[in-house]
Design an enzyme around this catalytic site. Sequence first.
Site, PDB file in Angstrom:
ATOM      1  N   GLU A 125       0.850  -1.188   0.000  1.00  0.00           N
ATOM      2  CA  GLU A 125       0.000   0.000   0.000  1.00  0.00           C
ATOM      3  C   GLU A 125       0.887   1.239   0.000  1.00  0.00           C
ATOM      4  O   GLU A 125       1.954   1.237   0.599  1.00  0.00           O
ATOM      5  CB  GLU A 125      -0.893   0.020   1.249  1.00  0.00           C
ATOM      6  N   ASN A 166      20.357   2.839   3.472  1.00  0.00           N
ATOM      7  CA  ASN A 166      20.367   3.572   4.735  1.00  0.00           C
ATOM      8  C   ASN A 166      18.982   4.173   4.940  1.00  0.00           C
ATOM      9  O   ASN A 166      18.494   4.901   4.080  1.00  0.00           O
ATOM     10  CB  ASN A 166      21.433   4.683   4.628  1.00  0.00           C
ATOM     11  N   HIS A 171      17.837   8.230  14.504  1.00  0.00           N
ATOM     12  CA  HIS A 171      17.524   9.559  15.055  1.00  0.00           C
ATOM     13  C   HIS A 171      16.404   9.345  16.073  1.00  0.00           C
ATOM     14  O   HIS A 171      15.245   9.156  15.701  1.00  0.00           O
ATOM     15  CB  HIS A 171      17.046  10.500  13.941  1.00  0.00           C
ATOM     16  N   GLU A 217      23.480   7.355  11.902  1.00  0.00           N
ATOM     17  CA  GLU A 217      23.198   8.783  12.101  1.00  0.00           C
ATOM     18  C   GLU A 217      22.680   9.046  13.520  1.00  0.00           C
ATOM     19  O   GLU A 217      21.770   9.851  13.726  1.00  0.00           O
ATOM     20  CB  GLU A 217      22.167   9.271  11.068  1.00  0.00           C
ATOM     21  N   ASP A 236      21.510  10.191  16.952  1.00  0.00           N
ATOM     22  CA  ASP A 236      21.381  11.279  17.923  1.00  0.00           C
ATOM     23  C   ASP A 236      20.093  11.052  18.692  1.00  0.00           C
ATOM     24  O   ASP A 236      19.210  10.327  18.241  1.00  0.00           O
ATOM     25  CB  ASP A 236      21.471  12.688  17.294  1.00  0.00           C
TER      26      ASP A 236
END
Length: 346
Positions: free
Chosen positions: A160, A201, A237, A265, A267
Amino acid sequence: MFLHLLYLILPLLILPLPISAQLHTLALQAGKKYFGTATDNPELTNTAYVSQLGNKTDFGQLTPTNSMKWDATEPSRGTFTFSGGDAIVAQAQKAGQLIRGHNCVWHQQLPSWVTSGNFDNATLASIVQNHCSTLVGHYKGEILSWDVINDRINEHTLPEPFNDDGTFRTSVFFTTMGTSFIPIALRTARAADPAAKLYINDFNIESSGPKSTALISLVKSLKTQGVPIDGIGVQTHLIVGEVPSSFQATLQAYADLGVEVAITELDIRMTLPATQALLEQQQRDYQTVISACKNVQGCVGVTIWDWTDKFSWVPGTFAGQGAACPWDENFVKKLAYQGIVAGWTN
Ligand SMILES: *[C@@H]1O[C@H](CO)[C@@H](O)[C@H](O)[C@H]1NC(C)=O
Ligand SMILES: *[C@@H]1O[C@H](CO)[C@@H](O)[C@H](O)[C@H]1NC(C)=O
């Protein structure tokens, strides 16, 4: 006699423990390839920043935040500029750090000639090939891993047309090429630099759910078709207090596909102001994330999305939020740093 013994023991108790707690060194001791950080070209004019950036005991790897993206590297069709990326590669090489290439194909930070060119499928395919081939080829032999396909891709392969925030999301690549841009970009990158590990990624794939399931089937299908795919980059993140309980199991599920996993990445942001309680929770959260990578054998390394709050992308993107990095705006280590140390060592 008794006093003599005290004289011997007391200095041992008072002397500080040897400080060998450095993030990259500890990652190596945990059997990983690196602990690293993202960085961006404007930051390289700050000498105090560059000094710590080049501290290889903390950072064994760099990722350029922006300067290898499409808008920076091929601003007009067929005209390539690599000066920004080259500066970060030079900085990393000077410090003896590994480099992550970021990225070949992403639906954001595209120049308008790509998004508004009204290219047909075959023409856009040749544009993707030329871009990935020239970009990856320029850095041949210098890059450990490439984020060939960058985020918001795998929802396109869901049955979908939905994604995590409920809106329909599309890109010029998917609209024009279907999912064919994925194998095309990966095969092109492999030919351009056979030694680099090629990654997809993505974000919001830190827990089990429709997005991680879609990603797993995509990777399986690519492997079945013989398309080169070496790794899954989990952007990570996160928000303080919200590390998914299935985080480690999800990393393991990716590793079980027979590919590398990297936290690319990391944080962990909070609603400002940063209170002691939030900073303590953030310390625990960083520890949880790092332990998960430590415990999953296929997890090869961790990259934070810059090391200091001074240069974090968070306040500019999420209003009222920030303090997401392990060092504060004045380059002072926060409790989060100790969380990372504990994650590698416990
Ligand atoms: C590098 O970082 C470590 C740990 O943060 C610190 O102890 C050391 O002094 C730093 N080295 C330099 C040259 O700044
Ligand atoms: C685009 O072309 C590829 C072949 O390169 C094909 O597999 C794919 O179905 C086409 N996609 C669309 C949307 O036409």
